[in-house]
Design a protein around this motif. Structure first.
Motif, short mmCIF file in Angstrom:
data_model
loop_
_atom_site.label_atom_id
_atom_site.label_comp_id
_atom_site.label_asym_id
_atom_site.label_seq_id
_atom_site.Cartn_x
_atom_site.Cartn_y
_atom_site.Cartn_z
N SER A 4 0.83 -1.21 0.00
CA SER A 4 0.00 0.00 0.00
C SER A 4 0.86 1.25 0.00
O SER A 4 1.95 1.29 0.58
CB SER A 4 -0.91 0.01 1.23
OG SER A 4 -1.78 -1.10 1.22
N ASN A 5 0.34 2.28 -0.67
CA ASN A 5 1.04 3.57 -0.73
C ASN A 5 0.50 4.48 0.37
O ASN A 5 -0.38 5.30 0.15
CB ASN A 5 0.84 4.21 -2.11
CG ASN A 5 1.59 5.54 -2.21
OD1 ASN A 5 2.49 5.81 -1.41
ND2 ASN A 5 1.21 6.36 -3.17
N THR A 6 1.04 4.32 1.58
CA THR A 6 0.65 5.18 2.69
C THR A 6 1.89 5.91 3.21
O THR A 6 3.03 5.47 2.99
CB THR A 6 0.02 4.38 3.85
OG1 THR A 6 1.04 3.56 4.46
CG2 THR A 6 -1.10 3.48 3.34
N ARG A 8 2.87 6.17 6.29
CA ARG A 8 3.56 5.38 7.31
C ARG A 8 4.43 4.29 6.69
O ARG A 8 5.54 4.02 7.17
CB ARG A 8 2.54 4.76 8.27
CG ARG A 8 1.84 5.79 9.16
CD ARG A 8 0.83 5.13 10.07
NE ARG A 8 1.50 4.22 11.02
CZ ARG A 8 1.04 3.03 11.36
NH1 ARG A 8 -0.07 2.56 10.80
NH2 ARG A 8 1.69 2.28 12.23
N ILE A 9 3.94 3.68 5.63
CA ILE A 9 4.74 2.65 4.96
C ILE A 9 5.95 3.29 4.28
O ILE A 9 7.07 2.77 4.35
CB ILE A 9 3.88 1.86 3.95
CG1 ILE A 9 2.97 0.90 4.71
CG2 ILE A 9 4.77 1.09 2.96
CD1 ILE A 9 2.05 0.08 3.85
N ALA A 10 5.74 4.43 3.62
CA ALA A 10 6.86 5.12 2.97
C ALA A 10 7.93 5.51 3.98
O ALA A 10 9.14 5.37 3.72
CB ALA A 10 6.35 6.35 2.23
N GLU A 11 7.50 6.00 5.15
CA GLU A 11 8.45 6.38 6.20
C GLU A 11 9.22 5.16 6.72
O GLU A 11 10.42 5.23 6.98
CB GLU A 11 7.72 7.07 7.35
CG GLU A 11 7.23 8.47 7.00
CD GLU A 11 6.38 9.08 8.12
OE1 GLU A 11 6.03 8.34 9.08
OE2 GLU A 11 6.08 10.29 8.04
N LYS A 12 8.50 4.05 6.86
CA LYS A 12 9.14 2.82 7.34
C LYS A 12 10.18 2.33 6.35
O LYS A 12 11.30 1.95 6.73
CB LYS A 12 8.07 1.74 7.55
CG LYS A 12 8.62 0.40 8.05
CD LYS A 12 9.14 0.49 9.47
CE LYS A 12 9.59 -0.84 9.99
NZ LYS A 12 10.06 -0.79 11.38
N LEU A 13 9.85 2.36 5.08
CA LEU A 13 10.79 1.93 4.05
C LEU A 13 12.03 2.82 4.02
O LEU A 13 13.15 2.33 3.88
CB LEU A 13 10.11 1.93 2.67
CG LEU A 13 9.00 0.89 2.47
CD1 LEU A 13 8.34 1.08 1.11
CD2 LEU A 13 9.56 -0.52 2.58
N MET A 14 11.82 4.12 4.19
CA MET A 14 12.95 5.04 4.19
C MET A 14 13.84 4.79 5.40
O MET A 14 15.08 4.80 5.30
CB MET A 14 12.44 6.49 4.20
CG MET A 14 13.56 7.53 4.11
SD MET A 14 14.56 7.38 2.61
CE MET A 14 13.32 7.79 1.36
N SER A 325 7.90 0.51 -5.41
CA SER A 325 8.36 1.49 -6.40
C SER A 325 7.57 1.37 -7.70
O SER A 325 7.16 2.38 -8.29
CB SER A 325 9.85 1.29 -6.68
OG SER A 325 10.59 1.44 -5.50
N GLU A 326 7.33 0.14 -8.15
CA GLU A 326 6.59 -0.05 -9.39
C GLU A 326 5.14 0.41 -9.25
O GLU A 326 4.59 1.02 -10.17
CB GLU A 326 6.64 -1.53 -9.80
CG GLU A 326 8.02 -1.97 -10.29
CD GLU A 326 8.09 -3.46 -10.54
OE1 GLU A 326 7.09 -4.18 -10.23
OE2 GLU A 326 9.14 -3.94 -11.02
N ALA A 327 4.54 0.13 -8.10
CA ALA A 327 3.15 0.49 -7.87
C ALA A 327 2.97 2.00 -7.82
O ALA A 327 1.90 2.52 -8.18
CB ALA A 327 2.63 -0.14 -6.59
#
Length: 386
Positions: A4-6, A8-14, A325-327
């Protein structure tokens, strides 16, 4: 896989991306240096004087341990000095996982104490002792995983005096073929403890597992499966003859995977699989795993399985990042395919298939699928073939 593009997920990945890059670098620097070189203090007296001063501010550690940490710091310092907080984080964890061993205590190990490796040879192989110099750095166990950060901490050790341990030297390649080093002792602790009843072991090696299991009262018999006749000959002539419980041992010349495939579940109470050289040799692990996960009555364990899971977690990370990244039409640097071995490509493909139905909608899901133990659980439950 779906990610999912959220926010919180983006921050976790970073967060993981930043620390994982440094973690990989620290592990490579330390483990590769130790593997390729004898890392010993150039001037032990000067190092001790420095350690005595620093130890006053680190009373929880002995002077000997501080000496070791100073040597590790000298290795990683040039790379981490621009990031003092990161340097402090890793050195704190490395210090917590480091060990200074006592030679006298290690020499109480029954195999090291009772099996003589001096002046014996058979064909291409020669039994010898290898020595670790005082304060020479060594890796004594698989890395410590910090699950919440997906960080792996190398476990470094040393002795304060010279320590000799048994090895098998192969003359044709002028190199050590196998050893009973501290790493071997620590990574075998769990399977030796768990072995009981009628035991099957896949792979003979130096007979360390077989010997340590044979001296246990709750072990009735040990069947060793070994394909190479030269290994069997060496073991029988030079090592097995020294076992006090050699009557418990039976050696079968056979392909370990085929033998396991054809046994009746429950004929053996316990099976220990060890037919791979190290984590770079993952295909044999999967070959055994794909049979062993169907056993219900025979308990089976695999040498350095946690290390394989840590290795596979890197493939899980690549799959998560690639999917995210693809999504979200993000550009990330592509993998240099020319640097990937056939084994690397098989790992990536396997993880892609293993996670095909996974949906990550919360940051906690990333933690779950990156955790080595959970990767093992997924492999245990799937019927996907490597």
């Amino acid at each position: 896989m779906k990610v999912s593009n959220t926010r919180r997920i983006a921050e976790k990945l970073m967060q993981i991306m930043q620390i994982k890059e440094v973690s990989s670098m620290v592990n490579v620097i330390i483990t590769n240096n130790i593997a390729a070189n004898s890392i010993v203090p150039e001037d032990p007296d000067a190092l001790r004087k420095e350690a005595i001063v620093i130890q006053k501010e680190m009373p929880e550690y002995s002077v000997d341990r501080v000496m070791m940490l100073l040597m590790i710091e000298a290795m990683v310092g040039p790379y981490l000095e621009p990031q003092p907080e990161v340097m402090e984080f890793f050195m704190k964890w490395i210090a917590a996982e480091s060990k200074v061993f006592d030679v006298a205590e290690f020499n109480k190990n029954s195999y090291i104490k009772n099996i003589d490796f001096a002046n014996q040879s058979n064909g291409d192989y020669e039994l010898r002792y290898h020595d670790l110099s005082p304060y020479e750095l060594d890796i004594y166990n698989i890395p410590k995983r910090i699950d919440e950060l997906c960080v792996d901490i190398p476990r470094v050790s040393c002795f304060t005096e010279e320590f000799k341990y048994p090895v098998i030297f192969q003359k044709s390649i002028n190199s050590t073929w196998m050893s009973v080093s501290p790493n071997e002792v620590f990574t075998m602790e769990k399977p030796i403890k768990n072995a009981k009843g009628k035991v099957l072991t896949l792979g003979c090696g130096m007979g360390y597992f077989a010997y340590m299991a044979s001296i246990k009262e709750d072990v009735e018999s040990i069947t060793i499966i070994e394909l190479e006749q030269s290994v069997i000959d060496l073991f029988e002539k030079c090592i097995l003859s020294q076992f006090e419980n050699k009557d418990k041992i039976t050696i079968v010349k056979a392909d370990a995977v085929e033998y396991l495939r054809n046994i009746e579940d429950g004929v053996y109470d316990y099976c220990f699989a060890d037919i791979w050289i190290g984590i770079e040799d993952i295909a044999p692990y999967f070959a055994v795993k794909e049979i062993g996960r169907n056993l219900r009555k025979t308990k089976i364990e695999y040498w350095i399985e946690d290390s394989f899971a840590i290795l596979l977690s890197s493939s899980v990370w690549i799959e998560i990042m690639k999917t995210f990244s693809e999504a979200n039409k993000m550009e990330i640097p592509p993998l240099d395919e020319s640097k990937l071995t056939s084994s690397d490509k098989r790992k990536e493909n396997y993880i892609h298939r293993l996670l095909s139905d996974v949906e990550i909608s919360k940051p906690e899901h990333i933690d779950y699928y990156m955790k080595p133990q959970n990767i093992i659980s997924l492999i245990d439950r799937t019927d996907i073939i490597f």
